[in-house]
Design a protein around this motif. Structure first.
Motif, PDB file in Angstrom:
ATOM      1  N   MET A 168       0.831  -1.204   0.000  1.00 20.46           N
ATOM      2  CA  MET A 168       0.000   0.000   0.000  1.00 20.46           C
ATOM      3  C   MET A 168       0.870   1.261   0.000  1.00 20.46           C
ATOM      4  N   ALA A 169       1.973   1.236   0.728  1.00 22.05           N
ATOM      5  CA  ALA A 169       2.841   2.415   0.802  1.00 22.05           C
ATOM      6  C   ALA A 169       3.473   2.737  -0.551  1.00 22.05           C
ATOM      7  N   TYR A 170       3.968   1.719  -1.244  1.00 28.56           N
ATOM      8  CA  TYR A 170       4.520   1.946  -2.578  1.00 28.56           C
ATOM      9  C   TYR A 170       3.490   2.632  -3.468  1.00 28.56           C
ATOM     10  N   HIS A 171       2.289   2.119  -3.431  1.00 30.91           N
ATOM     11  CA  HIS A 171       1.310   2.501  -4.446  1.00 30.91           C
ATOM     12  C   HIS A 171       0.424   3.668  -4.047  1.00 30.91           C
ATOM     13  N   GLN A 172       0.728   4.258  -2.868  1.00 30.87           N
ATOM     14  CA  GLN A 172       0.110   5.540  -2.537  1.00 30.87           C
ATOM     15  C   GLN A 172       1.074   6.697  -2.774  1.00 30.87           C
ATOM     16  N   LEU A 173       2.276   6.393  -3.275  1.00 33.44           N
ATOM     17  CA  LEU A 173       3.217   7.443  -3.646  1.00 33.44           C
ATOM     18  C   LEU A 173       2.683   8.207  -4.857  1.00 33.44           C
ATOM     19  N   THR A 174       2.819   9.515  -4.828  1.00 34.89           N
ATOM     20  CA  THR A 174       2.394  10.335  -5.964  1.00 34.89           C
ATOM     21  C   THR A 174       3.582  10.772  -6.812  1.00 34.89           C
ATOM     22  N   GLU A 175       4.753  10.736  -6.229  1.00 34.02           N
ATOM     23  CA  GLU A 175       5.976  11.062  -6.959  1.00 34.02           C
ATOM     24  C   GLU A 175       7.079  10.121  -6.491  1.00 34.02           C
ATOM     25  N   VAL A 176       7.773   9.536  -7.430  1.00 32.18           N
ATOM     26  CA  VAL A 176       8.793   8.548  -7.088  1.00 32.18           C
ATOM     27  C   VAL A 176      10.133   9.034  -7.620  1.00 32.18           C
ATOM     28  N   LYS A 177      11.049   9.290  -6.700  1.00 34.29           N
ATOM     29  CA  LYS A 177      12.369   9.784  -7.088  1.00 34.29           C
ATOM     30  C   LYS A 177      13.418   9.149  -6.197  1.00 34.29           C
ATOM     31  N   ASP A 178      14.421   8.549  -6.811  1.00 29.43           N
ATOM     32  CA  ASP A 178      15.533   7.931  -6.070  1.00 29.43           C
ATOM     33  C   ASP A 178      15.012   6.957  -5.007  1.00 29.43           C
ATOM     34  N   LEU A 179      14.114   6.072  -5.396  1.00 34.49           N
ATOM     35  CA  LEU A 179      13.529   5.113  -4.458  1.00 34.49           C
ATOM     36  C   LEU A 179      14.566   4.072  -4.046  1.00 34.49           C
ATOM     37  N   ASP A 180      14.884   4.026  -2.768  1.00 34.04           N
ATOM     38  CA  ASP A 180      15.784   3.026  -2.195  1.00 34.04           C
ATOM     39  C   ASP A 180      14.903   1.948  -1.573  1.00 34.04           C
ATOM     40  N   VAL A 181      14.824   0.795  -2.219  1.00 36.06           N
ATOM     41  CA  VAL A 181      13.868  -0.235  -1.824  1.00 36.06           C
ATOM     42  C   VAL A 181      14.104  -0.711  -0.398  1.00 36.06           C
TER      43      VAL A 181
END
Length: 722
Positions: free
Chosen positions: A602-615
């Motif tokens: 849910m947290a991944y897919h409630q992001l509205t902007e994704v930049k430099d995502l460190d998994v």
């Protein structure tokens, strides 16, 4: 996968079935050879392709021995071209759009493409090799482009919209109305109302997501099978004889005679973590298992995840949604991310409290044994098993001796017979793709055949991990009385030759779960293929499967079918009672494992902007915020979380918990009648749930079966969290 205009989910399901392998030694040569063959192939040669012949097999099942890898690409190319012609015929019709000449015609279109897709993607999940994986990487984006062209066809959508806007005067049946609404909505959700420039951008995003999904699945499988823990006999302390035999069989399959092998298949590694007294080896196995797809090697999935999450957010916003989660859940029972999150957090805190109690018991056990090291994640299962034995006199190794595959197959068929009057007759004349696959003809109480059921139960290097249900053909009546051909896959350890297949109690529950899905497909009784069987939202599709799990846990079922693999004696009543008493043991751990994965999804897919995502950091940040215990990790860490990155469960992993509300409350309907096979309740279960497909509102369907709305009481009780 559904066929024709419902090809979007066909692709999604196809990716979910994907396996992976190493890059071909010379992939360019392989692909070029196939492409050149296609370009030179004459019409007469193409007619020799098995996908364009009538299948004169029982039930029209796939003739696997006739199908070669080289047949797939020309079959895909021709069937996509044929599908396009069928769509063109609809859009170019001189007649005004009607349900029959537009909606029903779209349902019938693309039948050959469906046939090719179902065989291909089932085989990439079970019989993966270099050539098939190279072909999958080529075919998946082709299918996405093809689907984009259909969903963004302005002339086609104009006709669909005309039928939709005039639906009130069309005298449609409830099923036709349901199909029309779903089809219209699917066009809108895939960009039909966008500008031409926006549609081009959306098509590009969809194609890239398709490529990334395939890449993710292949990386996961490659990284998993690259790991083996090779053991000597002196390394086996704590393992039962059955576990030793399974490890020996795994070694033999890898040409390691005299050795023992633990793989990263759950059926291999989990029992090792439970029973091995070698902490150093448990740590190696655990880290190999936890770090699948996260080893900074050629199969690493972290960059793939970052790009996919970013693209999903962009796609959702392009379609007018705040984020991907909002987009997904607007078309589900939960209806919004807030509703799904509310459910997850309702069970999270009770699970944390329960896990704290379990951790205290484990540390007491460790202290009693004089253990000085701290409790680590690779210790939890091992010491929890000791606590289970001490508190409940329950040994999982002993339990497994009563869960033998043949008896469990008999058990799940027995339940289907008692509930729905079904008979399962094994057939040896049906073609199969691997010699371990078994096939049963399914008959109703009148002796009429309703379909075929395939069972593929054993792990192998060519097969993706996990357990799942799929289909080679789904039920429908529009193109005649089309019988379903359904398959269940599992990854049990194949025993040494002549030995019986033992499984854990958890494996037995999974066997019943997947068969619940299978029955959802086999008992489907609808007209239109888009609405058939399991073609429903994620938070509804798990309900029939999870409800079916309950039957194997009932004392009368255990007494009848849980028989010792050597003596054939029934499980003692005293052991059954201990199993019942221990049923909520370690549920804090299990609930946190699951819910942690759902919260990260849910947290991944409630992001509205994704930049430099460190998994790695993202997982830690999300779960630290909720206070996850250090000794418990996600059931599926992001880098091998195929449900959400190579399947159809993105922002929907919560669905298993949502469905557990329904299945726990729903099974109480049988318990309240004091008869787990109560005929009246079983009839309602068939009428409102298993046979309905997507022809009825889900809340209406549940209330039709249960007589009221569901409550969370049974879920919390069953998990021991109330």
């Amino acid at each position: 996968m559904q066929h024709k205009t419902y090809l979007a989910l066909a692709i999604s399901a196809a990716v979910m079935l994907s396996g992976c392998s190493k890059e071909p030694e010379n992939p360019k040569t392989t692909q070029t050879a196939v492409s050149e063959t296609t370009s030179k192939e004459s019409t007469s040669q193409l007619t020799q392709n098995p996908f364009f012949k009538e299948w004169n097999t029982p039930f029209g099942s796939p003739p696997f021995s006739e199908i070669k890898t080289a047949d797939f690409l020309p079959a895909f190319e021709k069937s996509m071209a044929d599908h396009k012609k069928e769509i063109d015929a609809i859009t170019q019709s001189e007649y005004a759009p009607t349900f029959d000449n537009t909606i029903a015609a779209m349902e019938l279109a693309g039948a050959s493409l469906t046939r090719v897709s179902r065989v291909f993607f089932n085989l990439t999940g079970t019989e993966s090799n270099d050539e098939m994986q190279a072909l999958q990487r080529k075919v998946s984006p082709m299918l996405t482009r093809h689907n984009n062209e259909i969903r963004m066809n302005e002339a086609l959508f104009k006709r669909v919209a005309h039928v939709y806007n005039n639906r009130d005067a069309a005298n449609l049946t409830p099923e036709q109305t349901r199909l029309l609404n779903r089809l219209y909505d699917s066009f809108v959700r895939t960009g039909a109302n966008l500008t031409q420039e926006q549609r081009a951008e959306l098509a590009s995003i969809n194609e890239r997501i398709s490529e990334l999904s395939t890449q993710f699945g292949q990386n996961s499988l490659n990284d998993s099978r690259a790991f083996t823990l090779v053991l000597e006999e002196s390394d086996l302390d704590g393992l039962s004889q059955a576990q030793r035999d399974a490890a020996a069989a795994a070694a033999k399959a890898r040409d390691l005679p005299g050795k023992y092998v633990i793989t990263l298949n759950r059926a291999s590694v989990e029992p090792f973590l439970q029973f091995s007294s070698r902490r150093d080896l448990r740590e190696k196995a655990f880290k190999g298992w936890a770090n699948r797809g996260d080893n900074d090697n050629e199969f690493d999935n972290k960059a793939t995840i970052a790009e996919m999450v970013s693209l999903r957010a962009k796609r959702a916003q392009l379609l007018g949604y705040k984020n991907h989660s909002e987009y997904v859940l607007s078309n589900a029972m939960a209806s919004s991310p807030a509703t799904a999150m509310d459910l997850l957090l309702k069970v999270w805190q009770p699970a944390i409290k329960k896990a704290e109690q379990e951790r205290t018991w484990i540390k007491e056990q460790m202290a009693a044994e004089g253990v000085e090291h701290e409790l680590a994640a690779w210790d939890w299962r091992y010491y929890a098993e000791k606590v289970r034995k001490a508190k409940f006199d329950l040994d999982q190794g002993e339990i497994a001796e009563y869960f033998e595959l043949e008896n469990m197959l008999e058990a799940k068929f027995y339940v289907a017979q008692q509930l729905f009057g079904l008979k399962f007759i094994e057939r040896t004349d049906i073609p199969v793709y691997n010699e371990v696959v078994r096939v049963w003809e399914v008959q109703d109480k009148a002796g009429n055949a309703i379909g075929l059921f395939f069972g593929d139960y054993y792990a192998r290097a060519t097969k993706r991990s996990g357990a799942w249900m799929s289909a080679f053909r789904t039920q429908q009546k529009l193109a005649g009385d089309v019988k379903p051909i359904i398959i269940n896959n599992m990854n049990l350890n194949k025993p040494a030759e002549g030995e019986k297949t033992l499984m854990s109690y958890s494996d037995a529950v999974t066997l019943f779960h997947e068969f619940g899905h299978a029955l959802h497909g086999l008992l489907s009784n609808v007209t239109y293929p888009t609405l058939a069987g399991t073609s429903v939202p994620r938070d509804w599709v798990e309900f029939p499967a999870q409800l079916y799990e309950h039957f194997i846990a009932q004392p009368e079922m255990l007494e009848k079918f849980a028989r010792h693999y050597k003596t054939n004696e029934s499980m003692p009543k005293a052991l059954i009672e201990r199993i019942k008493q221990a049923s909520t043991f370690n549920q804090g751990f299990a609930t946190i494992e699951f819910t942690a994965s759902a919260l990260v999804d849910m947290a991944y897919h409630q992001l509205t902007e994704v930049k430099d995502l460190d998994v790695r950091a993202f997982e830690n940040d999300v779960l630290s915020k909720y206070g996850k215990p250090d000794e418990i990790i996600m059931r599926h860490r992001s880098t091998h979380f195929g449900h959400i990155f190579a399947g159809g469960y993105s922002s929907a992993y919560y669905a298993y918990m949502w469905s557990e509300i329904l299945d726990a409350d729903g099974f109480d309907a049988f318990l309240e009648k004091k008869n787990i096979f109560d005929p009246e309740t079983a009839e309602k279960l068939y009428h409102f749930i298993y046979s309905r497909g997507d022809t009825l509102d889900y809340f209406e369907a549940y209330e039709g079966f249960r007589g009221r709305k569901p409550t969370t009481d049974a879920l919390l009780r069953n998990r021991g969290l109330n």
